[in-house]
Design a protein around this motif. Structure first.
Motif, PDB file in Angstrom:
ATOM      1  N   GLY A   1       0.855  -1.178   0.000  1.00 21.02           N
ATOM      2  CA  GLY A   1       0.000   0.000   0.000  1.00 21.02           C
ATOM      3  C   GLY A   1       0.889   1.225   0.000  1.00 21.02           C
ATOM      4  O   GLY A   1       2.119   1.124  -0.047  1.00 21.02           O
ATOM      5  N   CYS A   2       0.271   2.418   0.028  1.00 17.03           N
ATOM      6  CA  CYS A   2       1.023   3.670   0.188  1.00 17.03           C
ATOM      7  C   CYS A   2       0.630   4.268   1.527  1.00 17.03           C
ATOM      8  O   CYS A   2      -0.553   4.321   1.861  1.00 17.03           O
ATOM      9  CB  CYS A   2       0.660   4.671  -0.910  1.00 17.03           C
ATOM     10  SG  CYS A   2       1.825   4.726  -2.260  1.00 17.03           S
ATOM     11  N   PHE A   3       1.619   4.741   2.266  1.00 23.30           N
ATOM     12  CA  PHE A   3       1.335   5.255   3.594  1.00 23.30           C
ATOM     13  C   PHE A   3       2.104   6.552   3.815  1.00 23.30           C
ATOM     14  O   PHE A   3       3.324   6.577   3.773  1.00 23.30           O
ATOM     15  CB  PHE A   3       1.699   4.209   4.652  1.00 23.30           C
ATOM     16  CG  PHE A   3       0.909   2.945   4.477  1.00 23.30           C
ATOM     17  CD1 PHE A   3      -0.330   2.801   5.070  1.00 23.30           C
ATOM     18  CD2 PHE A   3       1.391   1.916   3.682  1.00 23.30           C
ATOM     19  CE1 PHE A   3      -1.081   1.647   4.890  1.00 23.30           C
ATOM     20  CE2 PHE A   3       0.653   0.762   3.492  1.00 23.30           C
ATOM     21  CZ  PHE A   3      -0.581   0.618   4.098  1.00 23.30           C
ATOM     22  N   LEU A   4       1.321   7.605   4.033  1.00 23.71           N
ATOM     23  CA  LEU A   4       1.867   8.938   4.233  1.00 23.71           C
ATOM     24  C   LEU A   4       1.721   9.290   5.704  1.00 23.71           C
ATOM     25  O   LEU A   4       0.617   9.252   6.248  1.00 23.71           O
ATOM     26  CB  LEU A   4       1.090   9.937   3.372  1.00 23.71           C
ATOM     27  CG  LEU A   4       1.571  11.379   3.414  1.00 23.71           C
ATOM     28  CD1 LEU A   4       2.795  11.554   2.524  1.00 23.71           C
ATOM     29  CD2 LEU A   4       0.460  12.323   2.934  1.00 23.71           C
ATOM     30  N   LEU A   5       2.831   9.619   6.364  1.00 27.87           N
ATOM     31  CA  LEU A   5       2.798   9.974   7.774  1.00 27.87           C
ATOM     32  C   LEU A   5       3.455  11.327   8.009  1.00 27.87           C
ATOM     33  O   LEU A   5       4.510  11.617   7.430  1.00 27.87           O
ATOM     34  CB  LEU A   5       3.521   8.926   8.634  1.00 27.87           C
ATOM     35  CG  LEU A   5       2.656   7.764   9.156  1.00 27.87           C
ATOM     36  CD1 LEU A   5       2.322   6.804   8.033  1.00 27.87           C
ATOM     37  CD2 LEU A   5       3.385   7.020  10.276  1.00 27.87           C
ATOM     38  N   MET A   6       2.816  12.114   8.881  1.00 29.40           N
ATOM     39  CA  MET A   6       3.391  13.370   9.350  1.00 29.40           C
ATOM     40  C   MET A   6       3.548  13.286  10.860  1.00 29.40           C
ATOM     41  O   MET A   6       2.570  13.054  11.580  1.00 29.40           O
ATOM     42  CB  MET A   6       2.500  14.561   9.001  1.00 29.40           C
ATOM     43  CG  MET A   6       2.993  15.886   9.610  1.00 29.40           C
ATOM     44  SD  MET A   6       1.847  17.266   9.354  1.00 29.40           S
ATOM     45  CE  MET A   6       2.167  17.643   7.625  1.00 29.40           C
ATOM     46  N   HIS A   7       4.774  13.466  11.346  1.00 31.97           N
ATOM     47  CA  HIS A   7       5.012  13.468  12.781  1.00 31.97           C
ATOM     48  C   HIS A   7       4.387  14.739  13.374  1.00 31.97           C
ATOM     49  O   HIS A   7       4.544  15.828  12.836  1.00 31.97           O
ATOM     50  CB  HIS A   7       6.515  13.447  13.063  1.00 31.97           C
ATOM     51  CG  HIS A   7       6.873  12.874  14.395  1.00 31.97           C
ATOM     52  ND1 HIS A   7       6.463  13.430  15.582  1.00 31.97           N
ATOM     53  CD2 HIS A   7       7.591  11.771  14.740  1.00 31.97           C
ATOM     54  CE1 HIS A   7       6.923  12.705  16.591  1.00 31.97           C
ATOM     55  NE2 HIS A   7       7.610  11.693  16.104  1.00 31.97           N
ATOM     56  N   THR A   8       3.636  14.573  14.475  1.00 38.05           N
ATOM     57  CA  THR A   8       3.020  15.751  15.113  1.00 38.05           C
ATOM     58  C   THR A   8       3.512  15.939  16.547  1.00 38.05           C
ATOM     59  O   THR A   8       2.901  16.683  17.317  1.00 38.05           O
ATOM     60  CB  THR A   8       1.481  15.662  15.092  1.00 38.05           C
ATOM     61  OG1 THR A   8       1.053  14.513  15.841  1.00 38.05           O
ATOM     62  CG2 THR A   8       0.960  15.568  13.672  1.00 38.05           C
ATOM     63  N   GLY A   9       4.608  15.256  16.924  1.00 35.07           N
ATOM     64  CA  GLY A   9       5.188  15.440  18.241  1.00 35.07           C
ATOM     65  C   GLY A   9       4.379  14.783  19.333  1.00 35.07           C
ATOM     66  O   GLY A   9       3.829  13.699  19.158  1.00 35.07           O
ATOM     67  N   ASN A  10       4.258  15.446  20.478  1.00 38.05           N
ATOM     68  CA  ASN A  10       3.550  14.880  21.633  1.00 38.05           C
ATOM     69  C   ASN A  10       2.068  15.224  21.658  1.00 38.05           C
ATOM     70  O   ASN A  10       1.372  14.886  22.620  1.00 38.05           O
ATOM     71  CB  ASN A  10       4.209  15.350  22.935  1.00 38.05           C
ATOM     72  CG  ASN A  10       5.580  14.721  23.135  1.00 38.05           C
ATOM     73  OD1 ASN A  10       5.750  13.527  22.919  1.00 38.05           O
ATOM     74  ND2 ASN A  10       6.553  15.524  23.528  1.00 38.05           N
ATOM     75  N   ASP A  11       1.603  15.879  20.602  1.00 37.33           N
ATOM     76  CA  ASP A  11       0.202  16.287  20.553  1.00 37.33           C
ATOM     77  C   ASP A  11      -0.532  15.578  19.424  1.00 37.33           C
ATOM     78  O   ASP A  11      -0.169  15.737  18.249  1.00 37.33           O
ATOM     79  CB  ASP A  11       0.089  17.801  20.344  1.00 37.33           C
ATOM     80  CG  ASP A  11       0.727  18.581  21.485  1.00 37.33           C
ATOM     81  OD1 ASP A  11       0.469  18.217  22.646  1.00 37.33           O
ATOM     82  OD2 ASP A  11       1.493  19.520  21.210  1.00 37.33           O
ATOM     83  N   PRO A  12      -1.576  14.813  19.754  1.00 40.22           N
ATOM     84  CA  PRO A  12      -2.377  14.186  18.693  1.00 40.22           C
ATOM     85  C   PRO A  12      -3.190  15.231  17.944  1.00 40.22           C
ATOM     86  O   PRO A  12      -3.747  16.148  18.562  1.00 40.22           O
ATOM     87  CB  PRO A  12      -3.286  13.219  19.455  1.00 40.22           C
ATOM     88  CG  PRO A  12      -3.380  13.777  20.835  1.00 40.22           C
ATOM     89  CD  PRO A  12      -2.070  14.473  21.102  1.00 40.22           C
ATOM     90  N   VAL A  13      -3.223  15.132  16.622  1.00 39.24           N
ATOM     91  CA  VAL A  13      -4.009  16.045  15.792  1.00 39.24           C
ATOM     92  C   VAL A  13      -5.218  15.282  15.280  1.00 39.24           C
ATOM     93  O   VAL A  13      -5.071  14.239  14.633  1.00 39.24           O
ATOM     94  CB  VAL A  13      -3.181  16.579  14.604  1.00 39.24           C
ATOM     95  CG1 VAL A  13      -4.051  17.406  13.666  1.00 39.24           C
ATOM     96  CG2 VAL A  13      -1.995  17.409  15.100  1.00 39.24           C
ATOM     97  N   THR A  14      -6.404  15.778  15.578  1.00 38.65           N
ATOM     98  CA  THR A  14      -7.631  15.139  15.109  1.00 38.65           C
ATOM     99  C   THR A  14      -7.887  15.555  13.661  1.00 38.65           C
ATOM    100  O   THR A  14      -7.861  16.742  13.331  1.00 38.65           O
ATOM    101  CB  THR A  14      -8.822  15.546  15.983  1.00 38.65           C
ATOM    102  OG1 THR A  14      -8.557  15.139  17.329  1.00 38.65           O
ATOM    103  CG2 THR A  14     -10.107  14.875  15.498  1.00 38.65           C
ATOM    104  N   SER A  15      -8.112  14.545  12.798  1.00 37.01           N
ATOM    105  CA  SER A  15      -8.326  14.832  11.381  1.00 37.01           C
ATOM    106  C   SER A  15      -9.790  15.128  11.092  1.00 37.01           C
ATOM    107  O   SER A  15     -10.689  14.501  11.651  1.00 37.01           O
ATOM    108  CB  SER A  15      -7.875  13.638  10.537  1.00 37.01           C
ATOM    109  OG  SER A  15      -8.200  13.863   9.175  1.00 37.01           O
ATOM    110  N   HIS A  16     -10.010  16.097  10.194  1.00 36.29           N
ATOM    111  CA  HIS A  16     -11.348  16.375   9.680  1.00 36.29           C
ATOM    112  C   HIS A  16     -11.417  16.078   8.182  1.00 36.29           C
ATOM    113  O   HIS A  16     -12.384  16.426   7.524  1.00 36.29           O
ATOM    114  CB  HIS A  16     -11.714  17.847   9.944  1.00 36.29           C
ATOM    115  CG  HIS A  16     -11.669  18.208  11.402  1.00 36.29           C
ATOM    116  ND1 HIS A  16     -12.618  17.794  12.311  1.00 36.29           N
ATOM    117  CD2 HIS A  16     -10.751  18.917  12.117  1.00 36.29           C
ATOM    118  CE1 HIS A  16     -12.315  18.238  13.518  1.00 36.29           C
ATOM    119  NE2 HIS A  16     -11.187  18.925  13.429  1.00 36.29           N
ATOM    120  N   GLN A  17     -10.361  15.415   7.678  1.00 38.66           N
ATOM    121  CA  GLN A  17     -10.251  15.154   6.237  1.00 38.66           C
ATOM    122  C   GLN A  17     -10.124  13.658   5.935  1.00 38.66           C
ATOM    123  O   GLN A  17      -9.637  13.280   4.872  1.00 38.66           O
ATOM    124  CB  GLN A  17      -9.026  15.889   5.668  1.00 38.66           C
ATOM    125  CG  GLN A  17      -9.029  17.383   5.903  1.00 38.66           C
ATOM    126  CD  GLN A  17     -10.154  18.071   5.159  1.00 38.66           C
ATOM    127  OE1 GLN A  17     -10.535  17.668   4.069  1.00 38.66           O
ATOM    128  NE2 GLN A  17     -10.693  19.123   5.763  1.00 38.66           N
TER     129      GLN A  17
END
Length: 497
Positions: free
Chosen positions: A266-282
């Protein structure tokens, strides 16, 4: 002092072993493909014992290539296909059924029931995942409901569940250790990524006994030691991470905002966001990643189910090429796809669409379309799907992508990476070592044993091999993307029609 770190890279279609030195160089590599089973449309299975035997075979081969023994191995790091579900008998160590692979769609109806119950909101809030048949949770429930005697055995505490990392560690230690790491736990749809514990309410809702679940530990720590009968010595197993989090670490994406894409099955795109989880709306996922010190952090992730698997389909089912490498030659033999689009939704569509009922489609065929156009359209589909993910990630994070680090087998294809840069209008950076999934597992193992002192020492190993710069204009890019979106719209909801 031991000279090498052994990385066991257990992927969806092959098991590999790579031995790395302190500079992160590949000293030996061995690979073995194993059988894919498709018992019904949308179903995908593996034989857990074949996963184990193939992984051990390549470990022995990689060691023999350079004539090293167990004493030359500092430690073992494991990276694995995530979400794939194995359940085995605690008393015998034998799997009770085939492994249900992450791509398998057999539990799509369970996901529909979860949504109908309104329980999907609780799952997404706690696990960071959009409920889908992709994840382990409903696969475990399916096994308990459909394999004779499984429910009773589980209630008695006689069954163990594991993703592939857990299965390999269990076998390497001859059944002594039942463990997973935070990154793999976060992909089960059973793990509270905020409290970092198995979620009892989700377990109760799905009817999964907690006794089946492994202990959860950091990605860089000593889990246990190999049995001497397995590899000829007691070697620390000191690194484990799901393949995509391992690749993020191997690409030295340690800081918030760092992004990588892996072109694997598969293809897997990851962005590190540090110690804070980012909730996705997309339509992206919030998942656990690894901080530079080995502790759990967070990442945003977009998942494409079928990428390199589409190239394998060209080779194995369609028999249009004899090797994946051949596709680049065909792509370059024609100026474009002659209007053809391939949407490889063989097992549904992942992010940002999350449509388990989508199916593969070929659109735009005319009498002038030939073999090379068909192959090129299939390769281009990988880049289009990654583009969908990046646009969603930019909206969620509020950051425009300045460049994209890439890895994985298909990143060796120069045509694909040039087209990726063109369609993104962004530089694509390919490192000297594209085996960053295995390299990340090696780094995690070596950090736990002191083979590497810290992340700064590791960062010095990363080297750029080539930059791919955009070479097409706005008008052409917009036209191509418009055609892709039209093609995706035709492939969606196919099974519901």
């Amino acid at each position: 002092m031991a000279k090498y770190i052994m990385a066991l890279d257990q992927g969806t279609t092959s098991s590999r072993c790579i031995l790395f030195d302190k500079e992160g160089h590949i000293c030996s590599i061995a690979k073995k493909e194993f059988t894919q089973y498709y018992p019904k449309p949308g179903w995908v299975e593996h034989d857990p014992n074949e996963i184990w035997s193939s992984q051990m075979a390549v470990a022995m081969e990689a060691m023999s290539q350079i004539g090293c023994d167990a004493e030359s191995i500092d430690s073992i790091g494991i990276t694995n296909q995530r979400e794939t579900t194995i359940v085995w008998d605690k008393n015998t160590g034998n799997p009770i059924c085939p492994a249900i692979v992450w791509q398998c769609r057999r539990t799509a109806d369970m996901i529909d029931r979860i949504k109908a119950d309104g329980f999907d909101k609780i799952i997404q809030e706690r696990t960071g995942l959009i409920p889908d048949a992709y994840f382990s949770a409903t696969k475990i429930r399916w096994i308990l409901e459909n394999i004779h005697g499984a429910r009773e055995a589980a209630e008695k505490g006689d069954l163990l569940f594991g993703t592939v990392d857990t299965w390999l560690i269990y076998r390497l230690t001859k059944g002594e250790i039942h463990v997973t790491d935070y990154t793999n736990a976060s992909r089960t749809m059973l793990f509270d990524i905020h409290k970092k514990v198995w979620d009892t309410e989700i377990l109760d809702y799905l009817g999964i006994p907690a006794s089946m679940l492994p202990q959860v530990r950091p990605s860089s720590c000593i889990y246990g030691y190999t049995s001497e009968q397995i590899i000829g010595g007691r070697i620390p197993i000191s690194g484990a991470a799901g393949d995509q989090q391992a690749a993020l670490f191997g690409q030295c994406c340690f800081a918030p905002g760092d992004v990588k894409n892996t072109y694997g099955t598969g293809c897997f795109l990851l962005m590190h966001t540090g110690n804070d989880p980012v909730t996705s709306h997309q339509g992206l996922l919030t998942t656990i990643a690894v901080n530079p010190d080995g502790s759990p952090g967070y990442a945003l992730e977009g998942s494409v189910f079928i990428a390199g698997a589409a190239i394998q389909w060209l080779r194995d089912e369609m028999q249009l090429v004899t090797s994946a490498a051949e596709t680049e030659e065909y792509c370059n033999s024609v100026p474009d796809t002659n209007g053809v689009y391939v949407v490889p939704a063989f097992t549904g569509l992942g992010a940002p669409y999350w449509d388990p009922y989508a199916r593969g489609a070929v659109l735009g065929l005319t009498r002038g379309a030939g073999k090379a156009h068909f192959i090129r359209a299939t390769v281009e589909s990988l880049a289009y799907q990654v583009c969908d993910l990046i646009k969603a990630m930019e909206k969620d994070s509020g950051h425009a992508l300045s460049s994209l680090r890439v890895d994985g087998g298909a990143s060796a294809n120069n045509f694909l990476l040039q087209f990726q840069a063109d369609i993104l209008d962004t530089d694509v950076l390919r490192p000297s070592c594209i085996e960053t999934t295995a390299l990340g597992a090696a780094y995690l193992a070596g950090l736990a044993t002191g083979f590497w002192k810290n992340a700064d020492e590791i960062r010095q190993n990363w080297q750029l091999e080539r930059t791919f710069e955009p070479a097409i204009g706005y008008q052409k890019r917009t036209h191509l993307l418009s055609g892709w979106q039209k093609a995706v719209s035709r492939a969606k909801d196919w099974e519901e029609l």
